[in-house]
Write an enzyme that holds these catalytic residues in place. Structure first.
Site, PDB file in Angstrom:
ATOM      1  N   THR A 125       0.846  -1.196   0.000  1.00 11.86           N
ATOM      2  CA  THR A 125       0.000   0.000   0.000  1.00 11.86           C
ATOM      3  C   THR A 125       0.879   1.242   0.000  1.00 11.86           C
ATOM      4  O   THR A 125       1.626   1.492   0.942  1.00 11.86           O
ATOM      5  CB  THR A 125      -0.921   0.005   1.233  1.00 11.86           C
ATOM      6  OG1 THR A 125      -1.716  -1.184   1.219  1.00 11.86           O
ATOM      7  CG2 THR A 125      -1.820   1.221   1.229  1.00 11.86           C
ATOM      8  N   ASN A 215      -9.459   1.726   1.764  1.00 10.13           N
ATOM      9  CA  ASN A 215      -9.182   1.590   3.188  1.00 10.13           C
ATOM     10  C   ASN A 215      -9.809   2.724   4.000  1.00 10.13           C
ATOM     11  O   ASN A 215     -10.356   2.497   5.082  1.00 10.13           O
ATOM     12  CB  ASN A 215      -7.674   1.539   3.424  1.00 10.13           C
ATOM     13  CG  ASN A 215      -7.083   0.186   3.050  1.00 10.13           C
ATOM     14  OD1 ASN A 215      -7.800  -0.709   2.611  1.00 10.13           O
ATOM     15  ND2 ASN A 215      -5.788   0.037   3.210  1.00 10.13           N
ATOM     16  N   ASN A 226     -20.392   3.120  14.367  1.00 12.92           N
ATOM     17  CA  ASN A 226     -20.184   3.256  15.813  1.00 12.92           C
ATOM     18  C   ASN A 226     -20.883   4.504  16.349  1.00 12.92           C
ATOM     19  O   ASN A 226     -21.492   4.474  17.427  1.00 12.92           O
ATOM     20  CB  ASN A 226     -18.696   3.325  16.130  1.00 12.92           C
ATOM     21  CG  ASN A 226     -17.995   2.000  15.935  1.00 12.92           C
ATOM     22  OD1 ASN A 226     -18.645   0.960  15.867  1.00 12.92           O
ATOM     23  ND2 ASN A 226     -16.679   2.030  15.838  1.00 12.92           N
ATOM     24  N   TYR A 257     -24.898   6.225  -6.392  1.00 13.80           N
ATOM     25  CA  TYR A 257     -25.211   7.587  -6.840  1.00 13.80           C
ATOM     26  C   TYR A 257     -24.586   8.625  -5.918  1.00 13.80           C
ATOM     27  O   TYR A 257     -24.116   9.674  -6.362  1.00 13.80           O
ATOM     28  CB  TYR A 257     -26.732   7.777  -6.883  1.00 13.80           C
ATOM     29  CG  TYR A 257     -27.160   9.188  -7.250  1.00 13.80           C
ATOM     30  CD1 TYR A 257     -27.247   9.577  -8.586  1.00 13.80           C
ATOM     31  CD2 TYR A 257     -27.466  10.125  -6.271  1.00 13.80           C
ATOM     32  CE1 TYR A 257     -27.631  10.866  -8.927  1.00 13.80           C
ATOM     33  CE2 TYR A 257     -27.850  11.418  -6.594  1.00 13.80           C
ATOM     34  CZ  TYR A 257     -27.929  11.784  -7.926  1.00 13.80           C
ATOM     35  OH  TYR A 257     -28.301  13.055  -8.262  1.00 13.80           O
ATOM     36  N   GLY A 266     -27.644  19.397  -0.508  1.00 19.68           N
ATOM     37  CA  GLY A 266     -28.589  20.385   0.000  1.00 19.68           C
ATOM     38  C   GLY A 266     -29.980  19.793   0.001  1.00 19.68           C
ATOM     39  O   GLY A 266     -30.143  18.580   0.068  1.00 19.68           O
ATOM     40  N   CYS A 269     -34.025  17.792   3.150  1.00 18.10           N
ATOM     41  CA  CYS A 269     -33.854  16.656   4.061  1.00 18.10           C
ATOM     42  C   CYS A 269     -32.457  16.570   4.678  1.00 18.10           C
ATOM     43  O   CYS A 269     -32.308  16.646   5.895  1.00 18.10           O
ATOM     44  CB  CYS A 269     -34.167  15.352   3.334  1.00 18.10           C
ATOM     45  SG  CYS A 269     -35.874  15.219   2.773  1.00 18.10           S
ATOM     46  N   LYS A 272     -30.939  19.472   7.251  1.00 13.84           N
ATOM     47  CA  LYS A 272     -31.674  19.611   8.512  1.00 13.84           C
ATOM     48  C   LYS A 272     -31.622  18.324   9.334  1.00 13.84           C
ATOM     49  O   LYS A 272     -31.603  18.372  10.576  1.00 13.84           O
ATOM     50  CB  LYS A 272     -33.123  20.019   8.258  1.00 13.84           C
ATOM     51  CG  LYS A 272     -34.043  18.932   7.740  1.00 13.84           C
ATOM     52  CD  LYS A 272     -35.482  19.412   7.618  1.00 13.84           C
ATOM     53  CE  LYS A 272     -36.411  18.296   7.157  1.00 13.84           C
ATOM     54  NZ  LYS A 272     -36.490  17.189   8.148  1.00 13.84           N
ATOM     55  N   LYS A 325     -31.109  20.143  -6.816  1.00 18.04           N
ATOM     56  CA  LYS A 325     -30.724  19.051  -7.708  1.00 18.04           C
ATOM     57  C   LYS A 325     -31.538  19.154  -8.981  1.00 18.04           C
ATOM     58  O   LYS A 325     -32.573  19.853  -9.011  1.00 18.04           O
ATOM     59  CB  LYS A 325     -30.912  17.683  -7.038  1.00 18.04           C
ATOM     60  CG  LYS A 325     -32.362  17.262  -6.846  1.00 18.04           C
ATOM     61  CD  LYS A 325     -32.433  15.835  -6.314  1.00 18.04           C
ATOM     62  CE  LYS A 325     -33.882  15.336  -6.245  1.00 18.04           C
ATOM     63  NZ  LYS A 325     -33.944  13.918  -5.778  1.00 18.04           N
ATOM     64  N   ARG A 332     -34.684  24.858  -1.476  1.00 19.22           N
ATOM     65  CA  ARG A 332     -34.449  24.820  -0.040  1.00 19.22           C
ATOM     66  C   ARG A 332     -33.034  24.310   0.264  1.00 19.22           C
ATOM     67  O   ARG A 332     -32.662  23.209  -0.119  1.00 19.22           O
ATOM     68  CB  ARG A 332     -35.495  23.943   0.649  1.00 19.22           C
ATOM     69  CG  ARG A 332     -36.860  24.612   0.766  1.00 19.22           C
ATOM     70  CD  ARG A 332     -37.890  23.693   1.374  1.00 19.22           C
ATOM     71  NE  ARG A 332     -38.266  22.617   0.446  1.00 19.22           N
ATOM     72  CZ  ARG A 332     -39.139  21.655   0.748  1.00 19.22           C
ATOM     73  NH1 ARG A 332     -39.715  21.635   1.936  1.00 19.22           N
ATOM     74  NH2 ARG A 332     -39.446  20.739  -0.147  1.00 19.22           N
TER      75      ARG A 332
END
Length: 437
Positions: A125, A215, A226, A257, A266, A269, A272, A325, A332
């Site tokens: 790596t 990784n 967690n 996606y 943005g 949903c 906020k 979008k 909003r």
């Protein structure tokens, strides 16, 4: 079948060597530790790994796997060398390359005068640019030969998990490699041709980056799970049950996606709800550093786009898309609207092409401009066509991708700052700049 040298009888090296030998290749494992070499030459595994002792015993008995301390002799007898040594962290947290560098020197010293073409393939790596800036210069200096001409070079990262490494080798989730020349690419393709996974051939730097990305992504997933588990428990809930059900959603939650680098998120949903979850965590005294960082990172992406526009020197900007979008007129918490407001505040002339927002205004819909909390005089800045936008602008800022704009945008000579990628594979260069590509 090939003759392959594997440098490093550690976890990756010994598993790779045993599996290559199982596939019928003649494998020589090289290490500076006499104990590890002796173990292999006795048909014994030097590490604990499920199924590995039996596999090593099998391939050793078949004469397919041996080990040696003599790196030069091994290289001279083989078609390719795999570098599978450790890259432990240096004191400052950067990658430690002393073992990789030592292997490259040893391999390079054995190349002059060797019969046949030899490929040097690193599996350790290493951060992007290491092959180009460190490994190849060492190989060329110590061999006196040109990489890609006198010998082959490749980077072929591994994705083996401890305790399931042999299973992962034969049923991989990802195969990727890069090579300087076709011989090494063909060699690596041959090694992987029978595995049930697509073979991704990329440039060497991309292969290096993909390994680190994999990784880091796994680390982020563990941390996120967690954090959600801690919040769930404090709310009297079972965090594992929550995450198990979330992971069953492959349409949205696990969708690729959302794994496309681009602009900030943005809408009504995500912003906020992240804030609300952080608020819950604060109320129950549970730390939420990852969720905190999500909003910081999202804001930084807007800063990045703003800096790109300012750096262009243009003062007349044509913005393609202002809703949060494509396919909606909803503004909003649109990061594009926030960016637009910032540019206007800096005195820039801004015109906007957004077919869905324009439709809402043109039809006098009661919700036209919904979410426009940025003091943008939007109705006066909207233009009906992409041609008009181009005519009024010195530079084009593409926030949303609309199919009806692509032909005009691709044919235009305007400088473009692209936040969504209007053309697959297009990279920054000249008058075109992509935010993440």
């Amino acid at each position: 079948m090939a003759k392959i040298v594997v440098f490093g009888i550690g976890y990756v090296g010994v598993v790779s060597a045993a599996c290559l030998a199982k596939d019928g290749h003649e494998v020589i494992a090289v290490d500076v530790d006499p104990g590890k070499v002796a173990s292999i030459n006795a048909g014994l595994s030097p590490i604990v790994e499920h199924g590995l002792p039996e596999l090593i015993a099998e391939v050793f008995a078949a004469g397919k796997l041996t080990a040696t301390l003599d790196a030069a002799a091994a290289v001279r007898a083989a078609d390719a060398s795999f570098v599978c040594v450790g890259t432990p962290s240096a004191e400052d947290g950067s990658i430690g390359l002393k073992y990789v560098e030592s292997c490259c020197r040893a391999i390079a010293a054995a190349l002059p005068g060797k019969d046949g073409f030899h490929s040097v393939i690193v599996r350790s790596t290493i951060v992007p640019g290491t092959m180009e800036k460190v490994c190849i210069p060492i190989l060329e200096e110590y061999s006196g030969m040109e990489a890609g001409v006198g010998f082959g070079v490749g980077y072929y990262p591994e994705f083996l998990r401890e305790s399931t490494a042999i299973q992962d080798y034969y049923d991989p989730g990802l195969i990727v490699f890069g090579a300087l020349e076709q011989k090494t690419a063909d060699f690596l393709t041959m090694l992987n041709k029978d595995l049930p996974c697509a073979v991704n051939v990329v440039d060497v730097r991309s292969a290096e980056m993909i390994k680190y990305t994999s990784n880091a992504w796994r680390a982020v997933k563990v941390t996120f799970a967690n954090e959600i588990g801690n919040i769930a428990k404090a709310c009297g809930l079972d965090g594992q049950a929550v995450m198990k059900i979330l992971c069953s959603d492959h349409k949205v939650s696990m969708s690729p996606y959302f794994m496309r680098p681009g602009f900030a998120f943005g809408g009504s949903c995500l912003p906020k709800d992240v804030r609300a979850l952080r608020s819950i965590a604060a109320d129950i005294n549970v730390a939420s550093p990852l969720l905190d960082a999500v909003l910081v990172a999202n804001a930084e992406q807007i800063n990045r786009a703003e800096a790109m526009v300012k750096a262009s020197g243009s003062t007349s900007v044509g913005l393609v898309g202002i809703s949060f979008k494509p396919g909606t007129d909803d503004m909003r918490e649109s990061p594009l609207a926030e960016l637009a407001a910032r540019l206007i505040d800096q005195g820039m002339t801004l015109n906007v092409y957004d077919p869905f927002v324009h439709e809402a205004y043109a039809n006098d819909m009661s919700a036209a401009g919904r979410g426009n909390d940025y003091n943008i005089d939007l109705k006066d800045r909207l233009v009906p066509t992409i041609k008009e936008l181009l005519a009024k602008s010195d530079i084009v800022l593409v926030g949303n991708k609309y199919d009806d704009t692509l032909e005009e945008l691709n044919a235009s000579t305007h400088p473009v700052i692209d936040l969504t990628r209007i053309q697959a594979g297009k990279r920054s260069g000249g008058s075109y700049q992509g935010i993440c590509w």
